[in-house]
Design a protein around this motif. Structure first.
Motif, PDB file in Angstrom:
ATOM      1  N   ARG A 139     -27.400   8.956  20.968  1.00  0.00           N
ATOM      2  CA  ARG A 139     -27.837  10.455  21.047  1.00  0.00           C
ATOM      3  C   ARG A 139     -27.316  11.216  20.066  1.00  0.00           C
ATOM      4  O   ARG A 139     -27.768  12.158  19.791  1.00  0.00           O
ATOM      5  CB  ARG A 139     -27.141  10.536  22.224  1.00  0.00           C
TER       6      ARG A 139
ATOM      7  N   ASP B 178     -31.166  19.012  16.605  1.00  0.00           N
ATOM      8  CA  ASP B 178     -31.471  18.567  17.893  1.00  0.00           C
ATOM      9  C   ASP B 178     -29.872  18.304  18.598  1.00  0.00           C
ATOM     10  O   ASP B 178     -29.406  18.972  19.541  1.00  0.00           O
ATOM     11  CB  ASP B 178     -32.091  17.295  18.167  1.00  0.00           C
TER      12      ASP B 178
ATOM     13  N   HIS C  40     -35.884  12.896  15.986  1.00  0.00           N
ATOM     14  CA  HIS C  40     -34.381  13.203  16.228  1.00  0.00           C
ATOM     15  C   HIS C  40     -33.957  13.979  15.035  1.00  0.00           C
ATOM     16  O   HIS C  40     -33.893  13.399  13.771  1.00  0.00           O
ATOM     17  CB  HIS C  40     -33.752  12.039  16.704  1.00  0.00           C
TER      18      HIS C  40
END
Length: 133
Positions: free
Chosen positions: A63, A98, A94
């Motif tokens: 993440r 972000d 990504h």
């Protein structure tokens, strides 16, 4: 096989290939100067987003891949990210932008600055921001 069925199967295969290309090709595209997520250790006190509380499992590392590459990499910079030539890439990939927005949205109000956010990870406090050089 009937001609109409054959055309339908070819059309279906073409659609699947186009969708796969939309997922793979944008990450390969890139133009202009690279952007980096920087994570500079700082001694400033105050509130910060506590990343240690989330743990360092594989999901957290995926993440926040740019943050971890900045913390573990040379010169406190992440791997480079180049924007797409016509703005399509940003919708499918990504980016460091972000991650910065994710930190901003979950950090306490006083932990954000105009160009970055304070993040605490494993007892070290970092000023995280996106830089171009």
């Amino acid at each position: 096989m009937r001609p109409i069925t054959r055309k339908f199967v070819y059309g279906l295969l073409a659609s699947v290939l186009v969708l796969l290309a939309l997922g793979a090709v944008p990450s390969l595209l890139g133009s202009g100067e690279p952007y980096y997520l920087t994570a500079e250790p700082t001694a400033e006190s105050g509130p910060a987003y506590n990343l240690t509380a989330e743990g360092t499992d594989d999901l957290t590392r995926r993440r926040f891949e740019y943050f971890f590459s900045a913390v573990e990499g040379p010169a406190n910079r992440s791997k480079p990210y180049r924007r797409g030539p016509v703005g399509v890439k940003e919708s499918f990939t990504h980016s460091p932008f972000d991650e910065l927005e994710s930190f901003r949205s979950f950090a306490p109000a006083n932990a954000t600055t105009t160009d970055g956010v304070f993040v605490e990870f494993e007892g070290t406090r970092y000023r995280v921001r996106v830089a171009q050089n």
